[in-house]
Design a protein around this motif. Structure first.
Motif, PDB file in Angstrom:
ATOM      1  N   CYS A   1      -2.798   7.486  -3.031  1.00 30.18           N
ATOM      2  CA  CYS A   1      -4.133   8.061  -2.918  1.00 30.18           C
ATOM      3  C   CYS A   1      -4.618   8.081  -1.470  1.00 30.18           C
ATOM      4  O   CYS A   1      -3.964   7.556  -0.581  1.00 30.18           O
ATOM      5  CB  CYS A   1      -5.114   7.278  -3.791  1.00 30.18           C
ATOM      6  SG  CYS A   1      -5.577   5.658  -3.152  1.00 30.18           S
TER       7      CYS A   1
ATOM      8  N   ARG B   1       2.746  -1.353  -2.930  1.00 27.32           N
ATOM      9  CA  ARG B   1       2.094  -0.060  -3.182  1.00 27.32           C
ATOM     10  C   ARG B   1       1.626   0.593  -1.879  1.00 27.32           C
ATOM     11  O   ARG B   1       1.323   1.777  -1.861  1.00 27.32           O
ATOM     12  CB  ARG B   1       0.891  -0.311  -4.096  1.00 27.32           C
ATOM     13  CG  ARG B   1       0.502   0.859  -4.953  1.00 27.32           C
ATOM     14  CD  ARG B   1      -0.584   0.452  -5.952  1.00 27.32           C
ATOM     15  NE  ARG B   1      -1.912   0.608  -5.399  1.00 27.32           N
ATOM     16  CZ  ARG B   1      -2.786  -0.378  -5.217  1.00 27.32           C
ATOM     17  NH1 ARG B   1      -2.466  -1.626  -5.522  1.00 27.32           N
ATOM     18  NH2 ARG B   1      -3.974  -0.131  -4.730  1.00 27.32           N
TER      19      ARG B   1
ATOM     20  N   CYS C   1      -6.376   1.265  -6.779  1.00 28.31           N
ATOM     21  CA  CYS C   1      -7.261   0.963  -5.650  1.00 28.31           C
ATOM     22  C   CYS C   1      -8.700   0.771  -6.133  1.00 28.31           C
ATOM     23  O   CYS C   1      -9.420  -0.086  -5.632  1.00 28.31           O
ATOM     24  CB  CYS C   1      -7.199   2.074  -4.611  1.00 28.31           C
ATOM     25  SG  CYS C   1      -5.698   2.028  -3.615  1.00 28.31           S
TER      26      CYS C   1
ATOM     27  N   ASN D   1      -7.071   2.559   0.352  1.00 25.21           N
ATOM     28  CA  ASN D   1      -6.152   3.623  -0.069  1.00 25.21           C
ATOM     29  C   ASN D   1      -4.768   3.033  -0.237  1.00 25.21           C
ATOM     30  O   ASN D   1      -4.536   1.873   0.103  1.00 25.21           O
ATOM     31  CB  ASN D   1      -6.131   4.772   0.955  1.00 25.21           C
ATOM     32  CG  ASN D   1      -5.572   4.329   2.296  1.00 25.21           C
ATOM     33  OD1 ASN D   1      -4.362   4.213   2.472  1.00 25.21           O
ATOM     34  ND2 ASN D   1      -6.464   4.041   3.236  1.00 25.21           N
ATOM     35  N   CYS D   2      -3.830   3.803  -0.789  1.00 22.65           N
ATOM     36  CA  CYS D   2      -2.443   3.371  -0.895  1.00 22.65           C
ATOM     37  C   CYS D   2      -1.560   4.615  -0.880  1.00 22.65           C
ATOM     38  O   CYS D   2      -2.059   5.717  -0.649  1.00 22.65           O
ATOM     39  CB  CYS D   2      -2.227   2.545  -2.167  1.00 22.65           C
ATOM     40  SG  CYS D   2      -2.274   3.494  -3.693  1.00 22.65           S
TER      41      CYS D   2
ATOM     42  N   CYS E   1      -7.065   6.173  -6.232  1.00 17.79           N
ATOM     43  CA  CYS E   1      -6.333   5.979  -7.490  1.00 17.79           C
ATOM     44  C   CYS E   1      -6.933   4.822  -8.304  1.00 17.79           C
ATOM     45  O   CYS E   1      -7.763   4.061  -7.810  1.00 17.79           O
ATOM     46  CB  CYS E   1      -4.859   5.716  -7.215  1.00 17.79           C
ATOM     47  SG  CYS E   1      -4.535   4.098  -6.487  1.00 17.79           S
TER      48      CYS E   1
END
Ligand code: ZN
Ligand code: ZN
Ligand code: FE
Length: 751
Positions: free
Chosen positions: A133, A171, A111, A129-130, A108
């Motif tokens: 995403c 997040r 990120c 990542n989070c 995303c």
């Protein structure tokens, strides 16, 4: 006193940052209660001021997390119970987990910003990542989606990562694959015995090698890619030689949308697909001349970077247009295990850019294009699988095993039809293995027992998928005819179970009702009542079985056997000996079958226009014909009369042979053939619709990937009152067969 809402949200809502999103939203509107990942979706209990509750529902519906796809929000007003806080409750498990598994997501924007920020602790970290995403399907080993059931289970979170993981306002709250350079996996570059460790060093060396023209094996999300500089013709040529891929087009990955624009002509619809969360390969007319990348092709397949690693490679100076092709030999499925990749790619790649995070299952890149009827998915895999394509009104489980050439399987659980990723050609051992694994995988993930399941397969007794299906200890086995499944797949995605339609199924080959090879069929009926075959292409002879699909002259020997032809071994035809040999088979009726295939009619025409050699990949001759015809305006069509329920190709082929002998250009001939096929087909469609009183036409089968034909057909049918339906969510080719099979299997089994 306030009010309370009990809410159920269905769709792709698990593993896409939904619960943290809900938590933050509840926090913003001062609402109390709880959220829970239930089996039928996300369940919520909310209490507070009515205005806050209404605002919550509005935001939920209009502004959900980017990767979520909500199909239903049901709100029931209830009595407040006096909750004093908002909590995320632990998942409950009762029956089949039908919450959908999210497909893999591209990195995303948030990120990506951290990835490029030198002061961030994840600066340059390829596994950033989070919850919005990162990987999902490709790392999941079981459900519910939790870290111990992913390929990240061996990395323990460091203090900083753990804090983020447990903070509902962060997040990365419950982002299962969360990691950082301190606690997570890393990449390394291997070149023979030489290993470069350290993410930054490995990436830098990899991009240097790419700029120099080397071939690189790159471990990605759902498998390995082979990469090289697309502008370096020598590098691409070497890749073709080492990969044994003579002519089939390669896809490219471009640095960003700007580079995409200079590489291909993107329509606004194509750009939407390109930047969408599925990040597929989008086919579009080439703008850049890249010799060797897509020879004899109008279109080029383009995709954007989707993993942090891809972005890091471009940031480190890799060429802006990279060939990125699934790492395999010929049509085997993509390599995804490290040892397997080493073995299979040792003679191909100069170096390996390898990450430590294991891949749980292979997922190829998806391929999509904007056709004249809207978006058309040609290969459905990463970014789309295994999301549900449609909903059937049944509760019993159903498994369909598809066809052999472009294999996919579909599992229906609690009415939701989950279509697997593209699995390749089952003639290859690797693909057959992936096929078996995917069946086991889906059954296990959704906790379905074979003994309760109706298994649907093709009518073809020699299909490997049929044989595997019949070995499964199922509740019941049901066979569904190939071309009826093509038509049903289009109706299934629309949930049009009772709509009476005229179904047109044009493809290469499939097993028909009476041991005849079909491929040019017209049906009337509905999913519920079944399809009656009402017309078809005039039957032709087909000598030599399977090999006929590889040699256009062999198909020609069959289709031309009922015509007066000149000596085709002489110019301009120059048919090779193989034609005479095939003709002898026809004359003596040895190894000769009967067929109504439109695909083989294309091959016959291609042979007459000069494609007399062996095809190096499926559909090559037909693609060549389309390419020839594409730039020409409508010409006088060759006649394709429709009489007594048959489209007669003989006048068409006679006219074509005469004009070719007279020296007319092959582009003109290709165009007149397309026009003749379009007019003959639309004429048949109009007559059949009138005779059978139907208003909806379904076009399905691999032949309708041909945009030139589809475009002309669309124009011709637009003048009528008919509605035309085509495939959008599943492929029109055999990749969509398993979806059509579940629909017809359900109707046939009487569930
Ligand atoms: Zn992210
Ligand atoms: Zn960490
Ligand atoms: Fe087919």
């Amino acid at each position: 006193m306030g009010a309370a809402y009990h809410i159920l949200v269905r769709g792709t809502v698990q593993g896409v940052g939904f619960r943290p999103f809900v938590y933050r939203l509840a926090d913003a509107y001062y609402l109390k209660g709880w959220v829970l990942n239930g089996e039928g979706g996300v369940e919520l209990w909310l209490e507070g001021a009515r205005a806050g509750l209404e605002a919550f529902v509005r935001d939920l519906e209009t502004n959900p997390p980017p990767a979520a796809s909500i199909t239903e929000v049901s709100v029931v007003e209830t009595e407040p119970e006096g909750f004093t806080d908002f909590t995320i409750r632990h998942s409950e498990r009762r029956n089949h987990p039908t919450t959908r598994i999210s497909p893999d997501l591209p990195v995303c924007e948030a990120c990506l910003a951290e990835l490029r920020d030198p002061s961030d602790r994840r600066h340059g970290y390829p596994y950033i990542n989070c919850t919005d995403c990162g990987p999902r399907y490709s790392i999941i080993t079981g459900l519910p989606y939790d870290r111990p059931l992913t390929t990240m289970r061996d990395w323990t979170l460091c203090k900083d990562c753990a804090r983020e993981y447990h903070d509902p306002l962060n997040r990365r709250f419950h982002a299962q694959p969360v990691a950082c350079p301190v606690c997570g996996p890393h990449y390394a570059l291997r070149r023979g015995e030489h290993v470069i460790r350290g993410d930054a060093e490995a990436v830098l060396e990899a991009s240097r090698l790419l700029s120099e023209g080397s071939l690189l094996a790159v471990k990605g999300l759902g498998g390995y890619h082979l990469a090289c500089d697309a502008r370096n013709a020598d590098a691409v040529k070497t890749l073709r030689e080492r990969k044994f891929r003579k002519e089939k087009a390669f896809a490219v990955m471009v640095k960003d949308v700007g580079v995409a624009w200079s590489t291909v002509d993107l329509s606004p619809e194509a750009e939407v697909l390109l930047v969408g969360t599925a990040r597929p390969i989008v086919l579009a007319p080439a703008r850049l001349d890249l010799p060797e990348v897509a020879p004899n092709n109008r279109d080029l397949g383009v995709m954007l970077p989707y993993t942090p690693l891809h972005h890091l490679l471009f940031d480190a100076g890799a060429p802006e247009v990279l060939v990125m092709t699934s790492a395999n030999r010929s049509s085997e499925p993509i390599a995804y295990r490290d040892d397997e990749a080493w073995e299979r790619l040792a003679g191909i790649a100069d170096a390996f850019l390898v990450g430590e995070r294991p891949i749980a299952r292979r997922v190829d890149d998806s391929v999509i294009k904007v056709s004249v009827f809207g978006s058309q998915i040609l290969r459905r895999a990463r970014g789309y699988a295994p999301s549900a394509v449609t909903t059937l009104p049944i509760t019993q489980p159903l498994l369909a095993v598809g066809a052999d050439l472009k294999s996919s399987v579909t599992l229906v659980v609690e009415g939701q039809a989950f279509v697997s990723q593209h699995l390749g050609d089952l003639a290859h051992f690797g693909a057959l293995k992936a096929f078996r694994e995917t069946i086991t995988d889906l059954m296990q993930m959704y906790d379905v027992n074979l003994k309760d399941t109706v298994v649907v397969h093709d009518l073809h007794p020699d299909y490997r998928s049929t044989q595997v299906a019949l070995e499964l200890p199922a509740k019941k086995h049901v066979a569904v005819q190939h071309h009826r499944a093509h038509v049903a797949s289009v109706l299934a995605e629309r949930q049009a179970w009772d709509e009476r339609v005229l179904g047109v199924a044009f493809d290469g080959t499939g097993y028909g009702d009476a041991s005849v090879i079909w491929g040019g069929e017209f049906f009337v009926g509905s999913v519920r009542e079944g399809f009656e075959r009402v017309a078809h292409l005039r039957p032709a002879k087909l000598p030599g079985g399977d090999a006929a699909a590889k040699w256009p002259v062999q198909a020609a020997a069959g289709y031309l056997s009922e015509l007066e032809t000149p000596d085709l071994s002489a110019p301009p035809f120059n048919f090779p000996k193989r034609y005479d040999q095939a003709k002898q088979l026809v004359d003596t009726n040895l190894q000769t079958f009967t067929t109504t295939s439109i695909g083989r009619l294309f091959d016959t025409v291609a042979a007459l226009l000069g494609f007399t050699r062996e095809m190096s990949f499926e559909g090559q001759a037909a693609g060549w014909l389309e390419h020839l015809a594409h730039n020409l305006q409508a010409v006088d069509p060759y006649p394709l009369p429709f009489e007594a329920g048959q489209l007669d190709y003989r006048p068409m082929l006679s006219a074509l042979i005469q004009e070719r002998a007279r020296g007319k250009s092959i582009a003109d001939l290709a165009s007149a053939f397309h026009e003749g096929l379009a007019q003959g087909t639309s004429n048949a469609v109009l007559k059949l619709c009138e005779a059978h009183q139907v208003k909806v036409v379904v076009l399905s089968g691999g032949v309708f990937q041909n945009d030139h034909l589809s475009g002309r057909l669309r124009t011709l049918l637009e003048r009528s009152e008919l509605t035309v339906w085509t495939a959008h969510r599943a492929p029109p080719n055999d990749g969509g067969i398993s979806l059509g099979q579940v629909a017809l299997g359900w109707a046939k089994a009487g569930l």
